[in-house]
Design a protein around this motif. Structure first.
Motif, short mmCIF file in Angstrom:
data_model
loop_
_atom_site.label_atom_id
_atom_site.label_comp_id
_atom_site.label_asym_id
_atom_site.label_seq_id
_atom_site.Cartn_x
_atom_site.Cartn_y
_atom_site.Cartn_z
N PHE A 31 0.84 -1.20 0.00
CA PHE A 31 0.00 0.00 0.00
C PHE A 31 0.87 1.25 0.00
CE2 PHE A 31 0.53 -1.14 4.48
CZ PHE A 31 0.96 0.05 5.03
N ASN A 32 0.25 2.35 -0.34
CA ASN A 32 0.96 3.62 -0.34
C ASN A 32 0.01 4.76 -0.02
OD1 ASN A 32 3.24 5.17 -0.49
ND2 ASN A 32 3.74 4.63 -2.60
N PHE A 33 0.52 5.77 0.68
CA PHE A 33 -0.24 6.96 1.01
C PHE A 33 0.26 8.12 0.16
CE2 PHE A 33 0.00 4.53 5.06
CZ PHE A 33 -1.34 4.17 5.12
N PHE A 34 -0.65 9.03 -0.20
CA PHE A 34 -0.32 10.12 -1.11
C PHE A 34 -0.72 11.47 -0.52
CE2 PHE A 34 -0.64 6.43 -3.74
CZ PHE A 34 0.28 6.60 -4.76
N SER B 200 4.29 10.63 -2.78
CA SER B 200 4.12 9.59 -1.77
C SER B 200 5.46 9.18 -1.20
CB SER B 200 3.45 8.36 -2.39
OG SER B 200 4.31 7.78 -3.36
N LEU B 201 5.39 8.37 -0.15
CA LEU B 201 6.57 7.69 0.39
C LEU B 201 6.66 6.34 -0.29
CD1 LEU B 201 6.39 8.36 4.22
CD2 LEU B 201 8.06 9.26 2.63
N GLN B 202 7.66 6.13 -1.13
CA GLN B 202 7.78 4.87 -1.86
C GLN B 202 8.43 3.82 -0.96
OE1 GLN B 202 6.45 4.32 -4.70
NE2 GLN B 202 5.88 6.40 -5.20
N ASP B 203 7.69 2.77 -0.67
CA ASP B 203 8.21 1.68 0.15
C ASP B 203 8.24 0.40 -0.68
OD1 ASP B 203 8.79 -0.31 1.92
OD2 ASP B 203 7.38 0.29 3.45
N GLY B 204 7.06 -0.09 -1.04
CA GLY B 204 6.97 -1.26 -1.90
C GLY B 204 7.09 -2.58 -1.17
N SER B 205 7.34 -2.56 0.13
CA SER B 205 7.44 -3.82 0.87
C SER B 205 6.05 -4.36 1.16
CB SER B 205 8.21 -3.62 2.17
OG SER B 205 7.54 -2.70 3.01
N VAL B 206 5.98 -5.66 1.34
CA VAL B 206 4.71 -6.33 1.62
C VAL B 206 4.45 -6.32 3.12
CG1 VAL B 206 3.42 -8.49 1.45
CG2 VAL B 206 4.93 -7.78 -0.42
N LYS B 207 3.29 -5.84 3.50
CA LYS B 207 2.86 -5.85 4.91
C LYS B 207 1.77 -6.90 5.07
CE LYS B 207 5.43 -2.30 6.14
NZ LYS B 207 6.09 -2.02 4.85
N ILE C 110 -4.02 0.48 -2.59
CA ILE C 110 -3.85 -0.79 -1.89
C ILE C 110 -3.85 -1.91 -2.92
CG2 ILE C 110 -4.82 -2.35 -0.16
CD1 ILE C 110 -6.37 0.22 0.86
N PHE C 111 -2.83 -2.74 -2.88
CA PHE C 111 -2.75 -3.88 -3.80
C PHE C 111 -2.54 -5.14 -2.97
CE2 PHE C 111 -1.30 -0.14 -6.09
CZ PHE C 111 -2.15 -0.18 -7.19
N VAL C 112 -3.51 -6.04 -3.05
CA VAL C 112 -3.46 -7.29 -2.30
C VAL C 112 -2.60 -8.29 -3.07
CG1 VAL C 112 -4.79 -9.20 -1.35
CG2 VAL C 112 -5.69 -6.88 -1.22
N VAL C 113 -1.61 -8.83 -2.38
CA VAL C 113 -0.73 -9.82 -2.99
C VAL C 113 -1.37 -11.19 -2.85
CG1 VAL C 113 1.58 -10.86 -2.93
CG2 VAL C 113 1.27 -8.43 -2.38
N GLU C 114 -1.35 -11.97 -3.92
CA GLU C 114 -1.94 -13.31 -3.87
C GLU C 114 -1.37 -14.09 -2.70
OE1 GLU C 114 -4.30 -14.81 -5.50
OE2 GLU C 114 -4.77 -13.10 -6.77
#
Length: 297
Positions: free
Chosen positions: A84-87, A98-105, A144-148
């Motif tokens: 996910f990311n906040f803008f 945004s704050l680019q993270d890209g890690s899976v939570k 928000i992007f849900v990872v399989e």
């Protein structure tokens, strides 16, 4: 905090515009909670802490947090992996930063919220020259992007005890073989077989004798492959100087391993002992090392 990137496209899943930030920051006790929105098949809400963070600590930062809702309807032991990311919208540059993270939570029963405590400091945010708060108005967003939750791979199970299979194929009247391809009787549990191209195959066609190691598709379960070491060869019936080819392969029914073992000129020369009384003897040795099956979670 350093805002990265910047894009004209708005966040895909949620936008919240505040027209009176100074009033809201004073009127709200602690935070602003957004309406429910749907992303990736789940229901979420965005929480914006205007004067501190979610542990009630007063800070000089705006904090943001994402909460997964309706978790009581999920299966016991549920886990949802999310990127996910906040803008924040920069009104001067007309871009979303945004704050680019890209890690899976991972959201789960004991952790239904994830966020950033120091999303942006109030001094940077409040300065109209920075473009985030102009005329007491600002815009926040979320994607928000849900990872399989499943993955697929292979699982190799090594054999603790394995037998070596031996097979001898005696072919008489070799000179009368007119077909392009011949196949031995099957041997072993997985029905291995040896294939023969009397006049060669592929690059060896017309100049070599070619052997193939294969197995019957009906003997192997679907999505299963076999790890095996093997030897295929032609027996020297006079001098014991056999021609062999050894190898190792992850084998499946559709896979054929072909070897152009010997030039036809040499094979048919009676001085070498490979073809005696028009009889050819082919030998095969197969040792099953392991079984490879599909693996998913």
């Amino acid at each position: 905090m350093i805002m990265h990137g910047g894009r004209h496209a708005s966040p895909s899943h949620y936008l919240f515009k505040m027209d009176s930030f100074s009033f809201l920051s004073k009127a709200l006790a602690d935070d602003f909670i957004s309406d429910t929105f749907v992303a990736g098949g789940y229901r979420w809400q965005l929480i914006i802490y205007l004067r501190g963070d979610w542990i009630k600590a007063k800070t000089n930062y705006i904090s943001v947090q994402l909460e997964l809702l309706n978790t009581s309807s999920l299966q016991i032991g549920w886990k949802v992996n999310v990127i996910f990311n906040f803008f924040l919208f920069n009104q001067l540059k007309e871009k979303y930063f945004s704050l680019q993270d890209g890690s899976v939570k991972q959201f789960h029963e004991m952790k239904t919220k994830w966020g950033i405590k120091n999303f942006i400091d109030l001094n940077t945010f409040s300065d109209p020259l920075n473009g985030y708060l102009i005329d007491d108005s600002c815009v926040f967003g979320a994607e928000i992007f849900v990872v399989e939750k499943t993955f697929k791979g292979d699982h190799l199970s090594l054999m603790k005890n394995y037998d070596t299979l031996y097979h001898t194929w005696k072919i008489e009247k070799f000179s009368t073989l007119l077909e392009e391809y011949y196949e031995s009787e099957s041997f072993g549990f997985y029905k291995w077989n040896v294939g023969l191209y009397p006049n060669g195959y592929g690059a060896g066609k017309g100049n070599s004798i070619s052997l193939i190691l294969g197995m019957s598709g009906s003997s192997v379960p679907q999505d299963t492959k076999l790890l095996a070491t093997f030897t295929v060869g032609i027996k020297d019936q006079l001098y014991g100087k056999h021609i062999k080819q050894t190898g190792q392969s992850i084998h499946k029914p559709s896979k054929k391993i072909c070897y152009n073992l010997m030039a036809l000129e040499k094979l048919k020369n009676p001085k070498h002992g490979f073809l005696v009384d028009d009889t050819l003897i082919i030998e095969a040795e197969v040792k099953l090392v392991g079984v490879v099956t599909k693996w998913s979670t």
